[in-house]
Scaffold this active site. Structure first.
Site, PDB file in Angstrom:
ATOM      1  N   ASP A   1      20.076  33.763  24.363  1.00  9.38           N
ATOM      2  CA  ASP A   1      20.605  32.467  24.815  1.00  9.38           C
ATOM      3  C   ASP A   1      21.987  32.686  25.442  1.00  9.38           C
ATOM      4  O   ASP A   1      22.297  33.785  25.912  1.00  9.38           O
ATOM      5  CB  ASP A   1      20.615  31.491  23.626  1.00  9.38           C
ATOM      6  CG  ASP A   1      20.534  30.034  24.055  1.00  9.38           C
ATOM      7  OD1 ASP A   1      21.548  29.501  24.539  1.00  9.38           O
ATOM      8  OD2 ASP A   1      19.461  29.417  23.895  1.00  9.38           O
ATOM      9  N   ASP A   2      22.816  31.662  25.435  1.00 11.99           N
ATOM     10  CA  ASP A   2      24.110  31.713  26.133  1.00 11.99           C
ATOM     11  C   ASP A   2      25.028  32.794  25.534  1.00 11.99           C
ATOM     12  O   ASP A   2      24.820  33.248  24.413  1.00 11.99           O
ATOM     13  CB  ASP A   2      24.777  30.331  26.021  1.00 11.99           C
ATOM     14  CG  ASP A   2      25.822  30.097  27.111  1.00 11.99           C
ATOM     15  OD1 ASP A   2      26.128  31.024  27.879  1.00 11.99           O
ATOM     16  OD2 ASP A   2      26.325  28.954  27.195  1.00 11.99           O
TER      17      ASP A   2
ATOM     18  N   LYS B   1      15.230  30.634  30.187  1.00 13.58           N
ATOM     19  CA  LYS B   1      15.670  29.318  29.720  1.00 13.58           C
ATOM     20  C   LYS B   1      16.792  28.885  30.635  1.00 13.58           C
ATOM     21  O   LYS B   1      17.844  29.537  30.682  1.00 13.58           O
ATOM     22  CB  LYS B   1      16.166  29.389  28.264  1.00 13.58           C
ATOM     23  CG  LYS B   1      16.839  28.094  27.815  1.00 13.58           C
ATOM     24  CD  LYS B   1      17.314  28.152  26.376  1.00 13.58           C
ATOM     25  CE  LYS B   1      18.130  26.896  26.022  1.00 13.58           C
ATOM     26  NZ  LYS B   1      18.603  26.915  24.634  1.00 13.58           N
TER      27      LYS B   1
ATOM     28  N   ASP C   1      19.477  26.175  31.327  1.00 14.76           N
ATOM     29  CA  ASP C   1      20.184  25.040  30.730  1.00 14.76           C
ATOM     30  C   ASP C   1      20.764  24.144  31.831  1.00 14.76           C
ATOM     31  O   ASP C   1      20.698  24.485  33.023  1.00 14.76           O
ATOM     32  CB  ASP C   1      21.284  25.576  29.793  1.00 14.76           C
ATOM     33  CG  ASP C   1      21.516  24.658  28.606  1.00 14.76           C
ATOM     34  OD1 ASP C   1      21.170  23.459  28.690  1.00 14.76           O
ATOM     35  OD2 ASP C   1      22.066  25.133  27.585  1.00 14.76           O
TER      36      ASP C   1
ATOM     37  N   SER D   1      15.677  22.458  30.878  1.00  9.33           N
ATOM     38  CA  SER D   1      16.450  21.603  29.968  1.00  9.33           C
ATOM     39  C   SER D   1      16.773  20.249  30.576  1.00  9.33           C
ATOM     40  O   SER D   1      17.477  19.469  29.963  1.00  9.33           O
ATOM     41  CB  SER D   1      17.767  22.301  29.607  1.00  9.33           C
ATOM     42  OG  SER D   1      17.530  23.480  28.886  1.00  9.33           O
TER      43      SER D   1
ATOM     44  N   ARG E   1      13.017  21.011  27.169  1.00 14.02           N
ATOM     45  CA  ARG E   1      13.738  20.384  26.081  1.00 14.02           C
ATOM     46  C   ARG E   1      13.934  18.918  26.423  1.00 14.02           C
ATOM     47  O   ARG E   1      14.576  18.595  27.406  1.00 14.02           O
ATOM     48  CB  ARG E   1      15.082  21.084  25.907  1.00 14.02           C
ATOM     49  CG  ARG E   1      14.989  22.434  25.167  1.00 14.02           C
ATOM     50  CD  ARG E   1      14.826  22.200  23.660  1.00 14.02           C
ATOM     51  NE  ARG E   1      15.821  21.224  23.244  1.00 14.02           N
ATOM     52  CZ  ARG E   1      17.122  21.489  23.111  1.00 14.02           C
ATOM     53  NH1 ARG E   1      17.558  22.712  23.272  1.00 14.02           N
ATOM     54  NH2 ARG E   1      17.961  20.536  22.773  1.00 14.02           N
TER      55      ARG E   1
ATOM     56  N   ASP F   1      20.001  19.229  20.858  1.00 14.75           N
ATOM     57  CA  ASP F   1      19.948  20.534  20.198  1.00 14.75           C
ATOM     58  C   ASP F   1      19.717  20.338  18.702  1.00 14.75           C
ATOM     59  O   ASP F   1      20.272  19.420  18.098  1.00 14.75           O
ATOM     60  CB  ASP F   1      21.306  21.256  20.326  1.00 14.75           C
ATOM     61  CG  ASP F   1      21.494  21.888  21.688  1.00 14.75           C
ATOM     62  OD1 ASP F   1      20.632  21.702  22.575  1.00 14.75           O
ATOM     63  OD2 ASP F   1      22.524  22.564  21.870  1.00 14.75           O
TER      64      ASP F   1
END
Ligand SMILES: *[C@@H]1O[C@H](CO)[C@@H](O)[C@H](O)[C@H]1NC(C)=O
Ligand SMILES: *[C@@H]1O[C@H](CO)[C@@H](O)[C@H](O)[C@H]1NC(C)=O
Ligand SMILES: *[C@@H]1O[C@H](CO)[C@@H](O)[C@H](O)[C@H]1NC(C)=O
Ligand SMILES: *[C@@H]1O[C@H](CO)[C@@H](O)[C@H](O)[C@H]1NC(C)=O
Ligand SMILES: *[C@@H]1O[C@H](CO)[C@@H](O)[C@H](O)[C@H]1NC(C)=O
Ligand SMILES: *[C@@H]1O[C@H](CO)[C@@H](O)[C@H](O)[C@H]1NC(C)=O
Length: 429
Positions: free
Chosen positions: A81-82, A157, A159, A191, A216, A220
């Site tokens: 992830d980030d 992914k 975002d 997202s 999503r 979160d």
């Protein structure tokens, strides 16, 4: 006449199949592991050498995904992830990994993950910056997609921080076209609804289904039952609007499984696994695979729960009834016996008054109408299977905020045993 027929067929061939993303991926909800909920943006490797977001963390998790049986159970993606990137792009504009925490770069990590038989996912952001302030892709979409593909990424992914909500539908589609043009099959996790729904902008779910493999929808997840419960509350409130867009190749995503962390009791962990399995949610764990108590591990690895989640039909279950603050969820699954489908039934208590009251749900109130009733398998409990006649009820005492997952298979008279497979081949003309 023949020409007309041919023209119609060709039109279908060219346009008819294009209302969902067709990259051949995510036929069932994706399963894997992602670092965000558990390891956040911990980049201080001096204080937290074993837990900071680093090559070493992902190598450790990849090893455990295999040695602890997660891969064999179906969890196949390791997703970064980030906070993996360097704050500055290279002189040629490319994204580069943080040189201290990822000394061998992302490609070497992806190669390692692949060598374990796993697939590799990586995070990007559609906007100016990622949520944690690393470089975003808005002005470098094609370059970043090509970089990811060259590194061997299997899952992106994307975002939506530091971006304009109004441009997302088009922008995410553009990014998706670059993904397609690389020729490398990559799961596309979007997202954008999570940046529109909270502001009362209704996302275009037709466009989502056409652009993304999963998306999503909402907040979160945090490491608490309150967080799980509030996400579930939103999904129930909106289930009739959003469920029709979820199915093989394109899924609603209520966010990660937090099972095995600090926040959920064992009954609450069963409740999360129950609801995620019935909603056909992606099963992306975020936990520390080095430190999961056996009881939680058993929930994550439960074959029957996973089979319900990954069921071939790809139906989306819904909450159908609430009695005394105990909710019942149902999902149609295989096998379909003598014309009557099997069902996954989830029962989740939202009581907090400390007593597990008995609650009865007559099958007829749940529209479960197999003529000879059902054989019931209690997924998380061994040796707790039972039969229910067609005029009977599911009677349960559920631990407050706990969940029970049942699998109901139609019973039949011996003379009429006949398993009807659902249509296996999808006729594309
Ligand atoms: C851009 O620079 C990075 C870092 O020096 C390098 O790894 C990468 O191969 C370069 N990309 C291209 C397309 O030349
Ligand atoms: C992104 O950066 C541009 C250029 O600096 C700026 O005009 C724009 O407002 C920024 N957008 C967002 C959503 O932060
Ligand atoms: C690109 O899109 C076409 C048409 O939808 C599809 O057939 C193909 O599999 C896609 N390729 C990749 C790599 O996603
Ligand atoms: C459980 O009850 C709480 C408190 O009444 C409520 O806020 C929440 O939405 C409920 N959760 C579910 C999943 O129904
Ligand atoms: C089950 O089989 C019956 C009879 O073939 C069929 O009408 C029905 O649509 C099937 N249900 C599912 C969920 O596949
Ligand atoms: C269900 O049907 C059986 C057999 O007809 C009968 O004996 C039983 O009393 C019924 N049960 C209920 C709850 O109606």
């Amino acid at each position: 006449m023949k020409m007309l027929f041919l023209t119609i067929c060709l039109t279908f061939l060219l346009f008819g199949v294009s209302n969902t993303l067709d990259n051949g991926l995510a036929d069932a909800p994706p399963m894997g592991w992602m670092h965000w909920q558990r390891f956040r943006c911990v980049i201080d490797c001096e204080t937290y050498p074993d837990e900071c977001v680093s090559e070493q963390l992902f190598r450790n998790m990849a090893d455990l995904m295999v040695s602890e049986g997660y891969l064999e159970a179906g969890y196949e993606y390791i997703i970064v992830d980030d906070c993996w990137a360097s704050k500055k792009r290279a002189l040629n504009g490319s994204l580069v990994a943080d040189p201290v925490r990822f000394p061998n770069g992302i490609k070497a990590l992806a190669d390692y993950v692949h060598s374990k038989g796993l697939k590799f996912g990586l995070y990007g952001d559609y906007g100016n910056l990622t949520c944690a302030g690393y470089p975003g892709s808005i002005d470098h979409m094609e370059l970043d997609v090509n970089t990811f593909a060259a590194w061997g990424v299997d899952y992106i992914k994307l975002d939506g921080c530091y971006a304009d909500q109004e441009t997302m539908e088009q922008g995410y589609a553009e990014y998706g076209r670059y993904m397609n043009e690389t020729g490398r099959p990559m799961v596309y996790s979007c997202s954008w609804p999570a940046y529109q729904e909270p502001f009362n902008i209704k996302p275009n779910y037709h466009a989502l289904r056409k652009t993304c493999n999963l998306w999503r929808n909402w907040d979160d997840i945090d490491d608490s039952w309150e967080s799980v419960s509030s996400i579930v509350t939103w999904f129930v409130k909106n289930q009739d609007r959003i469920a029709p867009f979820s199915g093989p190749g394109h899924w609603n995503d209520p966010d990660m499984l937090i099972i095995g962390n600090y926040g959920l009791t064992v009954p609450q962990a069963k409740a999360q696994m129950t609801i995620w399995s019935i909603m056909s949610a992606p099963l992306i764990m975020s936990n520390d695979l080095r430190a999961i108590d056996e009881e939680y591990k058993k929930i994550l690895l439960n074959r029957d729960a996973i089979a319900i989640n990954q069921d071939y039909l790809g139906k989306i279950g819904k909450q159908v009834l609430v009695k005394k603050k105990v909710a019942v969820w149902t999902k149609v699954i295989m096998p379909n016996i003598s014309g009557h489908p099997s069902y996954a039934v989830g029962i989740v208590s939202n009581r907090t008054d400390g007593f597990a009251y008995k609650v009865d749900f007559p099958l007829k109130d749940l529209n479960l109408d197999a003529p000879h009733g059902y054989f019931v398998q209690n997924v998380f409990e061994d040796q707790a299977d039972f039969d229910i006649p067609s005029n009977g009820s599911i009677s349960m005492r559920i631990i407050p905020t706990g969940g029970v997952l049942l699998k109901l298979t139609p019973r039949m008279k011996y003379s009429e045993i006949q398993i009807i497979q659902s249509e296996i081949t999808v006729d594309k003309i």
